[in-house]
Enzyme design. Sequence first.
Site, short mmCIF file in Angstrom:
data_model
loop_
_atom_site.label_atom_id
_atom_site.label_comp_id
_atom_site.label_asym_id
_atom_site.label_seq_id
_atom_site.Cartn_x
_atom_site.Cartn_y
_atom_site.Cartn_z
N HIS A 82 1.00 -1.76 0.18
CA HIS A 82 -0.47 0.14 -0.17
C HIS A 82 1.33 1.28 0.37
CE1 HIS A 82 -3.39 2.78 0.64
NE2 HIS A 82 -2.34 3.33 1.96
N ASP A 161 -15.63 0.99 6.06
CA ASP A 161 -14.64 2.38 5.46
C ASP A 161 -14.88 2.86 4.87
OD1 ASP A 161 -11.86 3.04 5.68
OD2 ASP A 161 -11.90 2.49 3.36
N ARG A 168 -15.60 11.58 6.48
CA ARG A 168 -14.27 12.74 6.94
C ARG A 168 -14.05 13.15 5.55
NH1 ARG A 168 -10.25 7.72 6.86
NH2 ARG A 168 -9.30 9.88 7.49
N SER A 183 -8.75 2.59 8.36
CA SER A 183 -9.04 2.96 7.26
C SER A 183 -8.20 1.95 6.06
CB SER A 183 -8.98 4.26 6.47
OG SER A 183 -10.03 4.45 5.65
N LYS A 187 -9.00 -2.47 4.98
CA LYS A 187 -9.61 -3.42 3.89
C LYS A 187 -7.64 -3.78 3.34
CE LYS A 187 -9.43 1.14 2.17
NZ LYS A 187 -9.71 2.02 3.00
#
Length: 434
Positions: A82, A161, A168, A183, A187
């Site tokens: 990520h 999420d 948000r 968040s 995932k």
Amino acid sequence: MNFLPIIEAKRDGQMLATLQIQAAVAAFMRGEIPDYQMAAFLMAIYFRGLDSSETRTLTLAMRDSGATLQFPDDARPLVDKHSTGGVGDKVSLPLAPLLACLGFRVPMISGRGLGITGGTLDKLESIPDFVTQISPQRIVQQVQEIGCCICGQTADMTPADRALYALRDVTGTVPSIPLIVASILSKKLAENLDCLILDVKFGTAAFMQTHDDSSKLARAMVNLGNECGTKTRAILTRMDTPLGRTAGNWLEVKESVEILENKGPQDLRELVIECAAHLLQQGGLSTNLPSARQRATDCLASGAPRRKWDEMLEWQSADLEKFNTKLKSHNAPIIHEIKAPRDGFVTQCNAKIIGEVIRDLGGGRLTKDSVLNFDVGLDHIAKSGEKIEPDALLCRLHAARESDAQAAIIRLQAAFEIADSQPEILPNIVEIVE
């Protein structure tokens, strides 16, 4: 449920019990908590924070709000990567097939860009007929068969999420480390990974502007990922200059293919190899980083990841013939060369300005509903520290209309600075957090 006491408790800085957080997420997803109350709760978290225990509970509650990927037992470790996002960051594209060829299974669940931050799915959708939305069953089948896929979050994965992020985004509560951690990791934990590598960026075009802030975020994610049973490590990298020499969806795909063909810019190549090397070590497939780097380098040079890339494209319905034709000949309608006004050394190539220009050309989103132009962007970008002659190329601009190009040229000239002396060349990779 009566949510008000929980809002008040967090507003006053109290620590919430595990059951309170779990019940709040569940009730919100059932429609029993109105948006305005959840927005107030998120603002309370923004100002008061969550400790590591509360963050873990929120993360797991978000993960468990929907389905998770279930893979059969297999000797190949399940891994993913990520990035917190930047300009020209296309590491995921060559990394996934490389990892598959190194003996991993890679269910790479990716996202779209917003603002100046490019999205992996947007880049892939510039490939003719490539499908990014596939079912959980198809993800598992593809990963088991060929070792990798790059796709979007399925409709039933971590719906909490999506719902919380939407709030948000419109309530000014995005820049909260506990909420960012929850968040991202909700995932990734829904993929049931063995190992995760995080590329946490800082600088002018990064979500986190300073090394200190990015280090705090990295440590929070690494600690929680490891606590939850996924071997997690983070690489802190600079995002003052675009990564590689292209920025813009289709142009970044072309550069990713160059990396898979053992070409391409050194900074991008280095980060792809580094991510692979850390996962080799985390997954127990290599004993140390130097040998892991060499193994990843040799694999990339073998040509196998390039063939795996084509295999992945075919599995996700891409038209390979159209894709290969597009690689050779396709450009935006308008192309302009931006040239250096003098000789010297490039001392700045401002990724923030470049990202804003590409966004405004139509290559990025101002809202989640924006329609992208995949062809616009920059290539042949000059890098900080490079010696340059008068009239040498600083970058090449790809635009849809001449009027757009002329406006962009003026802004791009301010993105580059040239001086008589060569600046200090700082390393792209700054810190490893594990």
